[in-house]
Design a protein around this motif. Structure first.
Motif, PDB file in Angstrom:
ATOM      1  N   ARG A  79    -100.164  53.058 -35.031  1.00 13.14           N
ATOM      2  CA  ARG A  79     -99.837  52.743 -36.427  1.00 13.14           C
ATOM      3  C   ARG A  79     -98.337  52.625 -36.631  1.00 13.14           C
ATOM      4  N   VAL A  80     -97.586  53.524 -35.996  1.00  8.69           N
ATOM      5  CA  VAL A  80     -96.124  53.473 -36.103  1.00  8.69           C
ATOM      6  C   VAL A  80     -95.605  52.188 -35.467  1.00  8.69           C
ATOM      7  N   ILE A  81     -96.099  51.863 -34.288  1.00  6.95           N
ATOM      8  CA  ILE A  81     -95.670  50.645 -33.594  1.00  6.95           C
ATOM      9  C   ILE A  81     -96.028  49.410 -34.403  1.00  6.95           C
ATOM     10  N   LEU A  82     -97.226  49.367 -34.959  1.00  5.71           N
ATOM     11  CA  LEU A  82     -97.662  48.223 -35.745  1.00  5.71           C
ATOM     12  C   LEU A  82     -96.741  48.004 -36.943  1.00  5.71           C
ATOM     13  N   ARG A  83     -96.430  49.065 -37.662  1.00  9.17           N
ATOM     14  CA  ARG A  83     -95.520  48.943 -38.811  1.00  9.17           C
ATOM     15  C   ARG A  83     -94.140  48.486 -38.367  1.00  9.17           C
ATOM     16  N   THR A  84     -93.673  49.009 -37.231  1.00 11.33           N
ATOM     17  CA  THR A  84     -92.361  48.617 -36.708  1.00 11.33           C
ATOM     18  C   THR A  84     -92.346  47.138 -36.338  1.00 11.33           C
ATOM     19  N   LEU A  85     -93.392  46.670 -35.673  1.00 13.60           N
ATOM     20  CA  LEU A  85     -93.469  45.262 -35.284  1.00 13.60           C
ATOM     21  C   LEU A  85     -93.474  44.342 -36.500  1.00 13.60           C
ATOM     22  N   VAL A  86     -94.221  44.722 -37.525  1.00 13.31           N
ATOM     23  CA  VAL A  86     -94.278  43.912 -38.743  1.00 13.31           C
ATOM     24  C   VAL A  86     -92.898  43.839 -39.385  1.00 13.31           C
ATOM     25  N   ARG A  87     -92.223  44.945 -39.432  1.00 13.13           N
ATOM     26  CA  ARG A  87     -90.901  44.993 -40.063  1.00 13.13           C
ATOM     27  C   ARG A  87     -89.852  44.237 -39.235  1.00 13.13           C
ATOM     28  N   LEU A  88     -89.807  44.495 -37.943  1.00 11.74           N
ATOM     29  CA  LEU A  88     -88.811  43.847 -37.083  1.00 11.74           C
ATOM     30  C   LEU A  88     -88.970  42.333 -37.037  1.00 11.74           C
ATOM     31  N   ASN A  89     -90.214  41.873 -37.025  1.00 12.19           N
ATOM     32  CA  ASN A  89     -90.475  40.441 -36.919  1.00 12.19           C
ATOM     33  C   ASN A  89     -90.663  39.760 -38.268  1.00 12.19           C
ATOM     34  N   ARG A  90     -90.500  40.535 -39.347  1.00 13.56           N
ATOM     35  CA  ARG A  90     -90.624  40.014 -40.719  1.00 13.56           C
ATOM     36  C   ARG A  90     -91.952  39.272 -40.908  1.00 13.56           C
ATOM     37  N   LEU A  91     -93.027  39.931 -40.523  1.00 13.72           N
ATOM     38  CA  LEU A  91     -94.357  39.348 -40.631  1.00 13.72           C
ATOM     39  C   LEU A  91     -94.966  39.697 -41.978  1.00 13.72           C
ATOM     40  N   GLU A  92     -95.869  38.855 -42.435  1.00 11.50           N
ATOM     41  CA  GLU A  92     -96.525  39.079 -43.726  1.00 11.50           C
ATOM     42  C   GLU A  92     -98.032  39.040 -43.548  1.00 11.50           C
ATOM     43  N   GLY A  93     -98.737  39.613 -44.517  1.00  5.79           N
ATOM     44  CA  GLY A  93    -100.191  39.637 -44.480  1.00  5.79           C
ATOM     45  C   GLY A  93    -100.702  40.893 -43.803  1.00  5.79           C
ATOM     46  N   ASP A  94    -101.948  40.825 -43.356  1.00  2.00           N
ATOM     47  CA  ASP A  94    -102.569  41.947 -42.660  1.00  2.00           C
ATOM     48  C   ASP A  94    -101.763  42.249 -41.397  1.00  2.00           C
ATOM     49  N   PRO A  95    -101.241  43.486 -41.253  1.00  7.64           N
ATOM     50  CA  PRO A  95    -100.375  43.793 -40.110  1.00  7.64           C
ATOM     51  C   PRO A  95    -101.004  43.505 -38.748  1.00  7.64           C
ATOM     52  N   GLU A  96    -102.258  43.915 -38.546  1.00  6.36           N
ATOM     53  CA  GLU A  96    -102.898  43.707 -37.247  1.00  6.36           C
ATOM     54  C   GLU A  96    -103.034  42.220 -36.933  1.00  6.36           C
ATOM     55  N   GLU A  97    -103.462  41.452 -37.925  1.00  7.76           N
ATOM     56  CA  GLU A  97    -103.646  40.017 -37.729  1.00  7.76           C
ATOM     57  C   GLU A  97    -102.311  39.304 -37.536  1.00  7.76           C
ATOM     58  N   ALA A  98    -101.301  39.720 -38.296  1.00  8.03           N
ATOM     59  CA  ALA A  98     -99.979  39.089 -38.195  1.00  8.03           C
ATOM     60  C   ALA A  98     -99.371  39.310 -36.810  1.00  8.03           C
ATOM     61  N   VAL A  99     -99.468  40.535 -36.308  1.00  4.85           N
ATOM     62  CA  VAL A  99     -98.923  40.837 -34.979  1.00  4.85           C
ATOM     63  C   VAL A  99     -99.713  40.083 -33.915  1.00  4.85           C
ATOM     64  N   LEU A 100    -101.017  40.029 -34.060  1.00  7.42           N
ATOM     65  CA  LEU A 100    -101.867  39.318 -33.108  1.00  7.42           C
ATOM     66  C   LEU A 100    -101.481  37.846 -33.023  1.00  7.42           C
ATOM     67  N   GLN A 101    -101.192  37.233 -34.157  1.00  5.32           N
ATOM     68  CA  GLN A 101    -100.838  35.818 -34.176  1.00  5.32           C
ATOM     69  C   GLN A 101     -99.403  35.556 -33.729  1.00  5.32           C
ATOM     70  N   ALA A 102     -98.491  36.486 -34.020  1.00  3.13           N
ATOM     71  CA  ALA A 102     -97.063  36.242 -33.779  1.00  3.13           C
ATOM     72  C   ALA A 102     -96.598  36.591 -32.373  1.00  3.13           C
ATOM     73  N   LEU A 103     -97.175  37.612 -31.766  1.00  4.28           N
ATOM     74  CA  LEU A 103     -96.657  38.087 -30.478  1.00  4.28           C
ATOM     75  C   LEU A 103     -97.627  37.791 -29.333  1.00  4.28           C
ATOM     76  N   PRO A 104     -97.114  37.203 -28.263  1.00  2.30           N
ATOM     77  CA  PRO A 104     -97.963  36.946 -27.098  1.00  2.30           C
ATOM     78  C   PRO A 104     -98.188  38.224 -26.299  1.00  2.30           C
ATOM     79  N   MET A 105     -99.183  38.206 -25.445  1.00  2.00           N
ATOM     80  CA  MET A 105     -99.431  39.303 -24.519  1.00  2.00           C
ATOM     81  C   MET A 105     -99.625  38.715 -23.136  1.00  2.00           C
TER      82      MET A 105
END
Length: 161
Positions: free
Chosen positions: A127-153
């Protein structure tokens, strides 16, 4: 001065600390501080300079496939990620042992599964990492979905042993 905020610069330096401890004589401390192996060190060649770099990254093991999953925290423009994609991955160091690895980019379904497994394995930390990723990458919307779409693995599989 860098265009990044103070918190982003501090977080970046803290994230690179494991590489300081991954040296002969201090490796025992590195192993004691990081449960085996939640952090690996990627050795990659610079895509323009040809210089070798060592970058610590957090991992997610997927024992069913025998692969390690990594993701660039900052963005798709993170230097280590661009170097690896350009063909510069030399090796991965896991607990002081050098591994020859091959990599592949995960598709959306695999990224979802890896993210879910990470959240189940580390409910508070994720949860901490997810919030950090959303903030650092200036993502919007559902945090899990935004990180999934924005960051490759990337999936790393050990070869040759």
């Amino acid at each position: 001065m860098s265009g990044k905020s103070l918190s982003a610069r501090v977080l970046g330096r803290v994230g690179r600390m494991p590489s300081v401890l991954d040296r002969k004589g201090t490796r025992w401390l590195f192993q004691a501080l990081t449960p085996p192996p939640t952090v690996i060190v990627l050795v990659h060649r610079g895509r323009r300079s040809g210089r070798l770099y060592s970058t610590p990254v957090s991992i997610l093991d997927d024992p069913a496939r025998g692969e390690v999953v990594v993701s660039p925290m900052w963005s798709k423009n993170t230097d280590w990620y661009l170097n690896v994609v350009a063909g510069g991955l030399v090796e991965a160091r896991v607990r002081g042992e050098a591994w020859q690895v091959e990599w592949r980019e995960l598709d959306e379904a695999e990224r979802r599964a890896a993210g879910q497994a990470f959240r189940e394995a580390h409910p508070i930390y994720s949860r901490v990492i997810l919030r950090t990723l959303v903030r650092l990458n200036r993502l919007e919307g559902d945090p899990e979905e935004a990180v999934l779409q924005a960051l490759p693995m990337l999936s790393l599989r050990r070869v040759g042993s």
